[in-house]
Design a protein around this motif. Structure first.
Motif, PDB file in Angstrom:
ATOM      1  N   TYR A 277       0.850  -1.198   0.000  1.00 56.76           N
ATOM      2  CA  TYR A 277       0.000   0.000   0.000  1.00 56.76           C
ATOM      3  C   TYR A 277       0.885   1.248   0.000  1.00 56.76           C
ATOM      4  N   LEU A 278       0.752   2.080  -1.027  1.00 61.02           N
ATOM      5  CA  LEU A 278       1.567   3.302  -1.145  1.00 61.02           C
ATOM      6  C   LEU A 278       0.642   4.489  -1.388  1.00 61.02           C
ATOM      7  N   GLY A 279      -0.125   4.794  -0.376  1.00 59.50           N
ATOM      8  CA  GLY A 279      -1.179   5.804  -0.566  1.00 59.50           C
ATOM      9  C   GLY A 279      -0.817   7.201  -0.123  1.00 59.50           C
ATOM     10  N   GLY A 280       0.457   7.531  -0.100  1.00 60.52           N
ATOM     11  CA  GLY A 280       0.828   8.905   0.271  1.00 60.52           C
ATOM     12  C   GLY A 280       1.329   9.007   1.700  1.00 60.52           C
ATOM     13  N   LYS A 281       1.540  10.247   2.143  1.00 60.78           N
ATOM     14  CA  LYS A 281       2.166  10.461   3.450  1.00 60.78           C
ATOM     15  C   LYS A 281       1.421  11.539   4.228  1.00 60.78           C
TER      16      LYS A 281
END
Ligand SMILES: Cc1cc2nc3c(=O)[nH]c(=O)nc-3n(C[C@H](O)[C@H](O)[C@H](O)COP(=O)(O)OP(=O)(O)OC[C@H]3O[C@@H](n4cnc5c(N)ncnc54)[C@H](O)[C@@H]3O)c2cc1C
Ligand SMILES: NC(=O)c1ccc[n+]([C@@H]2O[C@H](COP(=O)([O-])OP(=O)(O)OC[C@H]3O[C@@H](n4cnc5c(N)ncnc54)[C@H](O)[C@@H]3O)[C@@H](O)[C@H]2O)c1
Length: 486
Positions: A277-281
């Protein structure tokens, strides 16, 4: 001295590090507070920029080696390598970067303290050590650079084994046969192509309508062709994502709906081994005591700063991911240094506002300035020049024929307004164009100067000729093109 320090810096990522180094070079008494007990360097060294690039480099080396030899080209990295073996290179890089930062602090007499820093007053920071001990430090200036953390997903949980984020993916013990990347940004593309080059079957589930819409159209076209070649599928417009384990089939099942589904909102299922999951920071600005002293933040929790990286509180500055876009290590280095220059009244040279960005996919993408579409929308009369990697000698020699360098320049005076590259070394190549652009040069630079050969930089020469020939074909005499000095 009225205070313990001239400047206290919260966080030792690229923003905090560069602020500390610049301040020490100004002979200022500097303290860096770092919450991480083991290492300095934040996301930059420990979980983001460097580890992801080191893993990617390993994948790239394997891919380049295998593609060179026909009998190896169909092999999968997981048939030959363990994940731990691949991560060894990453771990060594982290260790050496960590000790470099620690040494730089020592050599430059930057004091450091481990613990969690909280602003008590505008000149006072309280640090809580891991044993709960509290100590207060004061300074004339405070630089806040606490960085960011991965955003938590909605609708499903991360177990950091089957469903990972960018920190837990670095603990994988094997190369997944199947990986589903959930995300719509640069992260997603980087990790998708890294694992694809390691032999994983990769798909991307994109919650947005389009994928990396800010890229120049032709770079996007090339990218999608290359993704197809790597058999990476992108499923866009996904919503209501849920994840479960199918214990009978021993798989991870991802269910989702399509936004504006013309097939009646049916549930779609993707079976995979792992999910990344790489949904932002989100900025690490909660609990820092910023509200104690009235520092203004936006709705997303990003600290609001002016052009000098100063907050609304006179002696408090901020930089890095905590101030939002562009949230890059590259920009953070510059922000920390400029904040220090502004604190101590030593104005830095004006730098052009254009900053390049790089996406470390395989192959890389890098851009600076306006896309062709943006330039036209702003009323510029532009011409483009293209160089395909298959026409560059170095591309042939290195067996890297996929790629495009595109120059966008003003037809009238040949001045560069944008450069867009996809292909090997794009992230380095961009800087030649950046220098020419920021010094007010035009495309003739690339033909009037002798460039090393064979190099990927030849692409600039080929693209410059290609663009100038287009101006010529549109009716401008070649003599005039070559002589025109505005
Ligand atoms: C997977 C990934 C890949 C990336 N790749 C790139 C890339 O290729 N190129 C690029 O330019 N950028 C890249 N980035 C972005 C880059 O890592 C960040 O923009 C950069 O690290 C932000 O720097 P920073 O100084 O703001 O914070 P960070 O690097 O996050 O460091 C902040 C530090 O502050 C500490 N801290 C936080 N709160 C406190 C407190 N209260 N007291 C004391 N210490 C505290 C933290 O422990 C941390 O060490 C990537 C990011 C990720 C996640
Ligand atoms: N190669 C790199 O520099 C790198 C790699 C990984 C992550 N990061 C940083 O980590 C953060 C999270 O990454 P992510 O992939 O989860 O989300 P992201 O923020 O990169 O992507 C989300 C959306 O942000 C916008 N965006 C991103 N870069 C842009 C640009 N240069 N110009 C205009 N719009 C842009 C796009 O609309 C994109 O779809 C980002 O801030 C990113 O900059 C950087």
């Amino acid at each position: 001295m009225k205070y313990d320090y001239d400047v206290i810096i919260i966080g030792s990522g690229p923003a905090g590090f560069s602020c500390a180094m610049q301040s020490s070079k100004f002979d200022k008494k500097t303290l860096v507070i770092e919450a991480n007990e083991e290492s300095f360097g934040g996301t930059w060294i420990n979980s983001g920029t460097i580890p992801s690039k080191a893993l990617r480099e390993t994948a790239r080396i394997i891919q380049r080696f295998q593609s060179q030899f026909d009998d190896l080209s169909q092999e999968k990295a997981y048939q030959h390598h363990q994940m731990q073996e691949l991560l060894k290179y990453k771990n060594e890089t982290l260790k050496s970067k960590n000790s470099k930062v620690e040494n730089d602090f020592k050599k430059n007499e930057v004091d450091t303290v481990r613990g969690f820093g909280v602003l008590k007053e505008k000149n006072t920071v309280e640090v809580t050590s891991k044993d709960g001990e509290k100590t207060e430090y004061t300074a004339e200036y405070i630089f806040v650079a606490p960085g960011s953390n991965p955003l938590k997903p909605k609708g499903f949980d991360l177990d950091h084994n089957k469903v990972m984020d960018y920190t837990s993916v670095l603990n994988l013990t094997h190369i997944p046969r199947k990986l589903l990347v959930i995300g719509s940004g640069v992260h997603a593309l980087e990790y998708a192509t890294t694992f694809s080059n390691l032999g994983s079957r990769v798909s991307i589930l994109n919650e947005a309508e389009s994928f990396l819409p800010f890229l120049d159209n032709e770079i996007s076209e090339q990218l999608f062709k290359l993704l197809e070649k790597q058999k990476i599928e992108i499923f866009s417009n996904a919503e209501n994502i849920e994840i479960d384990t199918n214990s009978i089939r021993n798989t991870t099942e991802v269910r989702y709906n399509l936004r504006n589904d013309n097939e009646g909102n049916r549930t779609r299922v993707i079976e995979t081994e792992h999910v990344l999951y790489l949904g932002g920071k989100i900025p690490n600005t909660k609990g820092l005591g910023l509200e104690n002293i009235g520092v203004e933040m936006d709705d997303g929790g990003n600290i609001i700063v002016d052009n000098d990286y100063k907050t609304n509180i006179d002696n408090v500055f901020a930089g890095g991911d905590a101030i939002g876009f562009p949230a890059l290590a590259s920009a953070s280095f510059s922000e920390g240094r400029l904040a220090s220059c502004n604190m101590f009244g030593i104005k830095a040279l004006d730098v052009p506002p254009e900053i390049p960005f790089a996406i470390y996919s395989i192959p890389e993408i890098s851009s600076i300035g306006l896309t062709e579409k943006e330039a036209k929308a702003r009323g510029y009369d532009v011409t483009v020049g293209r160089a395909y990697y298959k026409n560059i000698t170095q591309g042939d020699i290195s067996n890297q024929q996929d790629g495009l360098l595109k120059l966008v320049f003003e037809t009238e005076n040949l001045k560069l307004v944008g450069i867009h590259i996809i292909g090997e070394r794009a992230s380095d190549l961009i800087h030649l164009g950046q220098a020419v652009m920021s010094l007010g040069g035009d495309v003739r630079y690339f033909i009037n100067h002798v460039l090393n050969y064979p190099t990927y930089s030849e692409a600039y020469r080929i693209a410059a000729f290609n663009g100038m020939n287009r101006v010529y074909k549109a009716g401008v005499k070649y003599k005039k093109i070559l002589k025109n000095k505005e």
